[in-house]
Design a protein around this motif. Structure first.
Motif, mmCIF file in Angstrom:
data_model
loop_
_atom_site.group_PDB
_atom_site.id
_atom_site.type_symbol
_atom_site.label_atom_id
_atom_site.label_comp_id
_atom_site.label_asym_id
_atom_site.label_seq_id
_atom_site.Cartn_x
_atom_site.Cartn_y
_atom_site.Cartn_z
ATOM 1 N N PRO A 109 0.826 -1.214 0.000
ATOM 2 C CA PRO A 109 0.000 0.000 0.000
ATOM 3 C C PRO A 109 0.863 1.268 0.000
ATOM 4 O O PRO A 109 1.898 1.330 0.674
ATOM 5 N N ASP A 144 0.515 5.713 0.304
ATOM 6 C CA ASP A 144 -0.371 6.809 0.675
ATOM 7 C C ASP A 144 -0.544 7.753 -0.517
ATOM 8 O O ASP A 144 -0.076 7.463 -1.634
ATOM 9 N N ASP A 145 -1.196 8.881 -0.292
ATOM 10 C CA ASP A 145 -1.499 9.801 -1.394
ATOM 11 C C ASP A 145 -0.244 10.376 -2.039
ATOM 12 O O ASP A 145 -0.276 10.823 -3.195
ATOM 13 N N LEU A 192 2.475 8.576 -2.423
ATOM 14 C CA LEU A 192 3.191 7.392 -2.886
ATOM 15 C C LEU A 192 4.342 6.987 -1.973
ATOM 16 O O LEU A 192 5.310 6.355 -2.399
ATOM 17 N N ASP A 224 2.756 2.974 2.918
ATOM 18 C CA ASP A 224 1.834 3.131 4.043
ATOM 19 C C ASP A 224 1.965 1.875 4.923
ATOM 20 O O ASP A 224 1.287 0.878 4.711
ATOM 21 N N GLN A 246 -1.202 0.646 6.856
ATOM 22 C CA GLN A 246 -2.158 -0.040 5.985
ATOM 23 C C GLN A 246 -1.617 -1.392 5.540
ATOM 24 O O GLN A 246 -2.381 -2.348 5.369
ATOM 25 N N LYS A 259 -4.353 -4.212 -7.239
ATOM 26 C CA LYS A 259 -4.453 -3.034 -6.365
ATOM 27 C C LYS A 259 -5.758 -2.296 -6.627
ATOM 28 O O LYS A 259 -6.429 -1.823 -5.695
ATOM 29 N N ASN A 301 -8.881 -1.546 -3.995
ATOM 30 C CA ASN A 301 -9.460 -0.211 -3.827
ATOM 31 C C ASN A 301 -10.968 -0.224 -4.091
ATOM 32 O O ASN A 301 -11.736 0.399 -3.352
ATOM 33 N N ASN A 354 -8.211 0.501 0.920
ATOM 34 C CA ASN A 354 -7.370 1.449 0.197
ATOM 35 C C ASN A 354 -5.900 1.031 0.237
ATOM 36 O O ASN A 354 -5.292 0.959 1.299
ATOM 37 N N GLY A 360 -3.938 2.561 -2.305
ATOM 38 C CA GLY A 360 -3.322 3.666 -3.024
ATOM 39 C C GLY A 360 -3.009 3.353 -4.473
ATOM 40 O O GLY A 360 -3.538 2.418 -5.065
ATOM 41 N N GLY A 361 -2.099 4.164 -5.004
ATOM 42 C CA GLY A 361 -1.762 4.069 -6.415
ATOM 43 C C GLY A 361 -0.494 3.306 -6.686
ATOM 44 O O GLY A 361 -0.164 2.338 -5.991
ATOM 45 N N ASN A 381 -1.995 4.222 -13.412
ATOM 46 C CA ASN A 381 -3.366 3.846 -13.064
ATOM 47 C C ASN A 381 -4.020 3.024 -14.176
ATOM 48 O O ASN A 381 -3.667 3.174 -15.359
#
Length: 287
Positions: free
Chosen positions: A13, A15-16, A18, A21, A24, A252, A256, A261, A263-264, A271
């Protein structure tokens, strides 16, 4: 090795921003443990290992190892023998339960060189090693005869066989010692690989479908072949969808979509396209 039949290759995972995380990641590890994973593979291809720093990989493995009660296998392999051994030495205080070592990529060693590489790595540690054969990513296939020789080395304990060649898989099962474990690396071949004597699966799909995959494996072990086949058929669409484009983009995205979550993606992964998103979303109906 008490790794069981359903090893999940965990996603990592972000976070926003990148960043990894870690909180998570621990939550995901606990979720997977609850959802029938018998062991976790951390810092593998599905975990976007090529884009993690050494420090990130170390902390990720450490956080997960101390927060779950199932075995943790660390991805440490590279196409550089010395760097692979350095990676092993760098995590030797984490008490992981095994190491995944990929066939060297890009430099495309021949069979003699592959043997020398894995032998040198095995001699650097007492930990059990899983060879990872995935010629679609590495450009080189490790042959059955080479695997047979490597299986004679005490701590080379298993192979994740992801060539997609069932004839090769069957030969690996039949021509290696009984205590050498042959895992499938192809989700869609989970049930067929069990049927020919494979140990189980090192899975991408179990990030989202562990419960149902566990039920399928249970049915197989109870010789409930019709139930196992039915569950396999139900899961096939999901298995296909999770590899409709480069792994781990679909899995991933699936997590989501399911509300967990993760993330990206770090470049060079991007994406999912709208079409990939549609395919993945529709495949989740089986869960």
């Amino acid at each position: 090795m008490n790794w069981g039949r359903l090893i999940t290759a965990m996603v990592t995972p972000f976070d926003d921003d990148l960043n990894v995380d870690y909180d998570q990641a621990v939550k995901l590890a606990k979720k997977l443990e609850h959802e029938r994973s018998s062991a976790l593979l951390v810092n593998g291809t599905t975990g976007e290992s090529p884009t993690l720093t050494q420090e990130e990989a170390y902390r990720l493995i450490a956080e997960i190892k101390k927060n779950v009660n199932i075995p943790v296998i660390a991805g440490v392999g590279t196409n550089n023998t010395k760097k692979t051994i350095d990676n092993i030495n760098n995590i030797k205080d984490l008490n992981v339960d095994g190491l995944l070592v990929i066939t060297p990529y890009y430099n495309k060693p021949n069979q003699e060189s592959l043997y020398a590489h894995f032998k040198a790595v095995a001699e650097s540690t007492d930990l059990p090693i899983i060879i990872y054969n995935v010629p679609g990513r590495t450009g080189v296939n490790i042959g059955v005869n080479t695997v047979k020789k490597l299986a004679e080395i005490k701590n080379i304990a298993a192979i994740k066989e992801a060539s997609g060649d069932m004839a090769q898989f069957i030969r690996m099962v039949n021509e290696t010692p009984d205590d050498f474990l042959v895992y499938s690396g192809e989700d869609i071949l989970t049930l067929p690989s069990l049927a020919v004597g494979g140990q189980g699966i090192i899975s991408v799909a179990s990030n989202v479908a562990g419960v149902k995959m566990g039920e399928m494996i249970d049915a197989f072990e109870r010789c409930e072949t019709e139930k196992a086949a039915k569950l396999n058929l139900e899961l096939t669409r999901l298995f296909d969808a999770l590899f409709v484009t480069t792994n781990p983009i679909p899995v991933k995205h699936a997590l989501n979509l399911l509300g967990f979550n993760v993330g990206g993606y770090r470049l060079p992964l991007t994406n999912p396209t709208p079409e990939v998103s549609r395919v993945v979303k529709e495949s989740l109906a089986v869960l």
